[in-house]
Design a protein around this motif. Structure first.
Motif, PDB file in Angstrom:
ATOM      1  N   LEU A 293       0.863  -1.186   0.000  1.00  0.00           N
ATOM      2  CA  LEU A 293       0.000   0.000   0.000  1.00  0.00           C
ATOM      3  C   LEU A 293       0.898   1.234   0.000  1.00  0.00           C
ATOM      4  N   LEU A 294       0.871   1.964  -1.095  1.00  0.00           N
ATOM      5  CA  LEU A 294       1.705   3.163  -1.222  1.00  0.00           C
ATOM      6  C   LEU A 294       0.918   4.367  -0.739  1.00  0.00           C
ATOM      7  N   VAL A 295       1.465   5.060   0.239  1.00  0.00           N
ATOM      8  CA  VAL A 295       0.741   6.164   0.871  1.00  0.00           C
ATOM      9  C   VAL A 295       1.584   7.433   0.850  1.00  0.00           C
ATOM     10  N   GLY A 296       0.917   8.539   1.154  1.00  0.00           N
ATOM     11  CA  GLY A 296       1.621   9.807   1.292  1.00  0.00           C
ATOM     12  C   GLY A 296       1.930  10.072   2.747  1.00  0.00           C
ATOM     13  N   ASP A 297       2.352  11.258   3.009  1.00  0.00           N
ATOM     14  CA  ASP A 297       2.654  11.627   4.387  1.00  0.00           C
ATOM     15  C   ASP A 297       1.346  12.030   5.057  1.00  0.00           C
ATOM     16  N   ALA A 298       0.475  11.046   5.195  1.00  0.00           N
ATOM     17  CA  ALA A 298      -0.891  11.340   5.638  1.00  0.00           C
ATOM     18  C   ALA A 298      -0.959  11.482   7.151  1.00  0.00           C
ATOM     19  N   ARG A 299      -1.821  12.392   7.569  1.00  0.00           N
ATOM     20  CA  ARG A 299      -2.072  12.572   8.995  1.00  0.00           C
ATOM     21  C   ARG A 299      -3.573  12.679   9.209  1.00  0.00           C
ATOM     22  N   GLY A 300      -3.982  12.586  10.448  1.00  0.00           N
ATOM     23  CA  GLY A 300      -5.387  12.777  10.781  1.00  0.00           C
ATOM     24  C   GLY A 300      -6.285  11.798  10.045  1.00  0.00           C
ATOM     25  N   GLU A 301      -7.354  12.308   9.472  1.00  0.00           N
ATOM     26  CA  GLU A 301      -8.349  11.438   8.822  1.00  0.00           C
ATOM     27  C   GLU A 301      -7.761  10.679   7.638  1.00  0.00           C
ATOM     28  N   ALA A 302      -6.844  11.333   6.910  1.00  0.00           N
ATOM     29  CA  ALA A 302      -6.241  10.656   5.755  1.00  0.00           C
ATOM     30  C   ALA A 302      -5.472   9.419   6.212  1.00  0.00           C
ATOM     31  N   ALA A 303      -4.765   9.541   7.335  1.00  0.00           N
ATOM     32  CA  ALA A 303      -4.024   8.392   7.868  1.00  0.00           C
ATOM     33  C   ALA A 303      -4.994   7.325   8.360  1.00  0.00           C
ATOM     34  N   ASP A 304      -6.090   7.776   8.990  1.00  0.00           N
ATOM     35  CA  ASP A 304      -7.106   6.821   9.454  1.00  0.00           C
ATOM     36  C   ASP A 304      -7.710   6.064   8.271  1.00  0.00           C
ATOM     37  N   ALA A 305      -7.902   6.800   7.170  1.00  0.00           N
ATOM     38  CA  ALA A 305      -8.485   6.161   5.979  1.00  0.00           C
ATOM     39  C   ALA A 305      -7.548   5.079   5.444  1.00  0.00           C
ATOM     40  N   ASP A 306      -6.250   5.365   5.435  1.00  0.00           N
ATOM     41  CA  ASP A 306      -5.293   4.345   4.993  1.00  0.00           C
ATOM     42  C   ASP A 306      -5.319   3.134   5.924  1.00  0.00           C
TER      43      ASP A 306
END
Lengths: 195, 539
Positions: free
Chosen positions: B332-345
């Motif tokens: 799973l390739l992700v960005g530097d996600a935080r908050g809801e975006a990180a939760d979504a991942d």
């Protein structure tokens, strides 16, 4: 032909859990589903099981049917998936047994079915064309259809009854099926040209 | 007899359609002739179709019989727990030849069916694997059918509640697991002791069952797995399981007192001693992946020893293909996600784990192509848009990656070759939550039809795209037939940006949408992952 308003009312009741309403839908669409399944599934009992499963699946999943496509086409979509599954299972089973032809036929049918687009509407048109072609059969051929397919007599029984060899009856049936197929093709082409 | 002549081919085929039994040589001759001649084959299949059509169409009284039978079956279905009904359906499909007709299986008959299916398949497979190396004899001198006894050196074992010898014990259950024992279906419980003939079922959601073997070995049924039966063979000293469908993980000890362990599937017999492995039994294939030690895979035509880090794939044809194992790794390739975006991942990770993947989450900015080459599937999260600096360079290279790929970020579609570049090829449908299933028959449609709710939060909106003409369009915006929300390219199919090197799936969602996916939305997501990863038409 199904009345759309009546069908919509039955669907509405069936969605609320009415088995009676869904039974009526089964009654209205069973010919289309049974014949569709029987085209590909060779053994009658198995074909019947698959067709039953189509309606059981449909009733369980009725909430996901929103009516964008015709209900009959939705049913035939379910039928297609279940037929494919049945054919592959049959092919696997037969491969493990010594007899290879039924397994190969099941596999070829499955390949054909997978390679072609779903053709629910074509099935409908073919059924109608076949009905008209059957009406036009000459009497001896019509008698043969009646004996073999309606009365369920085997080729051996028909041979005994008519004093012919059973191989001659089998070949007569082969020719008859080819004639019917050609007749259906012509009608479908004529329909296509006329539309 | 020869079947090269048209007349004899016709005669044989006519006999086949008439229901005559052909001998093996005649069947072989007919199969060979029809395999060589596609036109003749197509004509014969057309004739067989018409034959079936006529039989069904002209069967007088069949309609009313059919309706009555349907009502009877439905009544029967209603009398059961949904789970058991689903199992029956599955077993009916998989074991049709030996299952009583017309669905009149009793509630408590499920176990017997499973046992029968297992016995049937074990019996069917056994002669075909007669050339397989037999496991070492742990015990000897037992007549067939004699009760099992403990041989010197065997680990101590307890008896089950029925006084039978314990083959395995349930150590953990997650979600919905069931045990089939003595024809009874019961919820699986920690501490349950399993005897020969018992079966197990882990439901299709995120359920799983962990088992301990008396010699210290461990087994784990992943979600949607049916173990037809466990068995202990006193003569050969082996413990075996019939894996009807699903995924079984195991870690079997190589200790001197350990029993050789055998997994039987529809396609192969896999013998294990001292190995960590994963066996996937699917409709058309069996895959054996080895993480430690080695296993022996025996199929109809071939056999092979599979070492650690490799996998064997066995198909219906009975051949064994051994390759380097990519395991079931989902990158799973992700960005530097935080908050809801990180939760979504994280929601995506949980769902992939439930599907049986080992998930490796990687920051796309620091990941190389080599790191994803061996993945069973690569998923590119919409969270990569949270990275500063525009589209990461890896994205363009992923266009040529010969591994399945799924992404739900439409702004990457063009870089991945899935759409043409340009603003007309994609867009946002604000406050939209519904999609229209365009092709209910396609596996990407997850068995859905009509209009379904993809997300539950209107603030998400949906992202549409205009894929190329060779894409499979599974879903569009309702009333917008040119705006695809879910689409896929099969391997080798032309995409606007080049040929698809492996399956590609595009989903039009927002970065936080995984937090608000409806049940249907997750079904679409799972169908996308399954279709892409399995290369299998069956969802």
């Amino acid at each position: 032909m199904t009345d759309p308003a009546e069908e919509a009312a039955l669907l509405e009741k069936a969605r609320k859990g009415s088995v009676e309403a869904f039974s009526e839908l089964v009654r209205q669409h069973q010919t289309a589903v049974r014949t569709y399944v029987a085209r590909f599934v060779r053994e009658g009992e198995v074909a019947n099981d698959v067709a039953q499963e189509v309606f059981l699946t449909a009733f369980r999943a009725l909430s996901s049917f929103r009516g964008e496509a015709a209900f009959r086409f939705w049913l035939l979509g379910i039928a297609r998936r279940l037929v494919l599954s049945s054919l592959r299972a049959e092919a696997r089973r037969r491969t493990r047994e010594t007899s290879s032809l039924p397994g190969a036929v099941a596999d070829w049918h499955a390949d054909l079915l997978e390679a072609t687009e779903p053709r629910a509407s074509r099935h409908e048109r073919e059924l109608a064309a076949l009905g008209r072609c059957l009406e036009q059969l000459p009497k001896p051929a019509s008698q043969l259809v009646s004996d073999h397919y309606i009365r369920g007599r085997s080729t051996v029984e028909i041979a005994r009854q008519t004093g012919k060899r059973d191989s001659a009856i089998r070949m007569a049936l082969t020719r008859l099926r080819r004639l019917l197929r050609e007749c259906m093709e012509r009608r479908l082409q004529a329909e296509g040209a006329g539309s | 007899m020869t079947t090269t002549g048209r007349e004899s081919l016709d005669q044989l085929w006519a006999r086949f359609l008439a229901g005559d039994t052909l001998d093996a040589a005649e069947e072989r001759a007919l199969v060979t002739a029809l395999e060589r001649d596609p036109a003749a084959r197509e004509a014969r299949l057309g004739e067989a179709e018409l034959h079936g059509l006529l039989r069904a169409l002209l069967d007088e009284g069949a309609g009313e019989r059919f309706v009555s039978e349907w009502q009877e079956r439905w009544k029967h279905e209603q009398g059961k727990e949904p789970f058991v009904a689903a199992v029956e359906t599955k077993l009916r499909a998989e074991t049709r030849p030996n299952v009583p007709r017309r669905g009149r299986l009793s509630f408590f008959g499920v176990g017997l069916v499973i046992g029968a299916a297992a016995a049937m398949l074990v019996l069917v497979l056994r002669p075909r694997h007669a050339d397989a190396p037999r496991p070492e004899q742990g015990t000897a001198g037992h007549a067939p059918g004699a009760p099992a006894t403990t041989a010197p050196g065997d680990p101590p074992v307890a008896d089950t509640a029925h006084g039978e010898r314990e083959v395995a014990r349930i150590e953990a259950v997650r979600g919905s697991g069931h045990r089939v024992s003595g024809g009874m279906v019961r919820p699986a419980a920690v501490g349950d002791r399993l005897a020969s003939g018992d079966g197990l079922l882990a439901a299709a959601d995120s359920s799983a069952i962990a088992l301990g073997l008396p010699d210290g070995g461990r087994l784990r049924l992943r979600p949607d797995t049916v173990v037809g039966s466990l068995a202990e063979n006193a003569r050969s000293g082996t413990t075996s399981v019939f894996l009807a469908s699903g995924t079984l993980e195991g870690d079997v000890t190589a200790a001197a007192n350990a029993r050789p362990f055998v997994i039987v599937t529809r396609h192969a017999q896999i013998s294990v001693r001292g190995a960590a492995f994963t066996i996937e039994a699917r409709a058309r294939t069996t895959r054996a992946m080895v993480a430690r030690g080695q296993v022996r895979v025996v199929a109809d035509r071939q056999s092979a020893t599979v070492e650690a880090g490799r996998q064997a794939l066995v198909g219906d044809e009975g051949a064994v293909a051994v390759t380097r194992s990519s395991s079931r790794i989902a990158s799973l390739l992700v960005g530097d996600a935080r908050g809801e975006a990180a939760d979504a991942d994280q929601a995506i990770v949980r769902r992939l784990v439930a599907l049986g993947f080992e998930v490796k989450t990687k920051a796309i900015a620091t990941t190389s192509m080599a790191e994803v080459q061996d993945s069973a599937i690569v998923l590119v999260s919409a969270s990569i848009r949270t990275d500063p600096g525009g589209t990461p360079p890896l994205v363009t290279r992923l266009r040529d990656l010969p591994r399945p790929l799924v992404t739900w970020e439409p702004r990457l579609f063009a870089s991945l070759g899935m759409t043409l570049p340009g603003g007309q090829e994609q867009g946002v449908a604000p406050a939209t939550v519904e999609i229209l299933i365009k092709d209910p028959w396609h596996p990407l449609s997850a068995g859905l039809s009509g209009t379904v709710e993809l997300v539950t939060d209107t603030s998400d909106g949906l992202r549409w795209a205009a894929p190329g003409p060779f894409a499979a369009w599974a879903a569009t915006l309702p009333g917008e037939p040119t705006k695809a929300i879910c689409f896929g390219y099969d391997t080798g199919v032309p995409m606007p940006g080049g040929q698809a090197p492996a399956r590609r799936v595009g989903l039009g969602m927002k970065v936080t949408s995984p937090l608000h996916l409806s049940e249907a939305g997750w079904a679409v997501f799972e169908a996308a992952v399954r279709w892409a990863a399995n290369g299998d038409a069956t969802p």
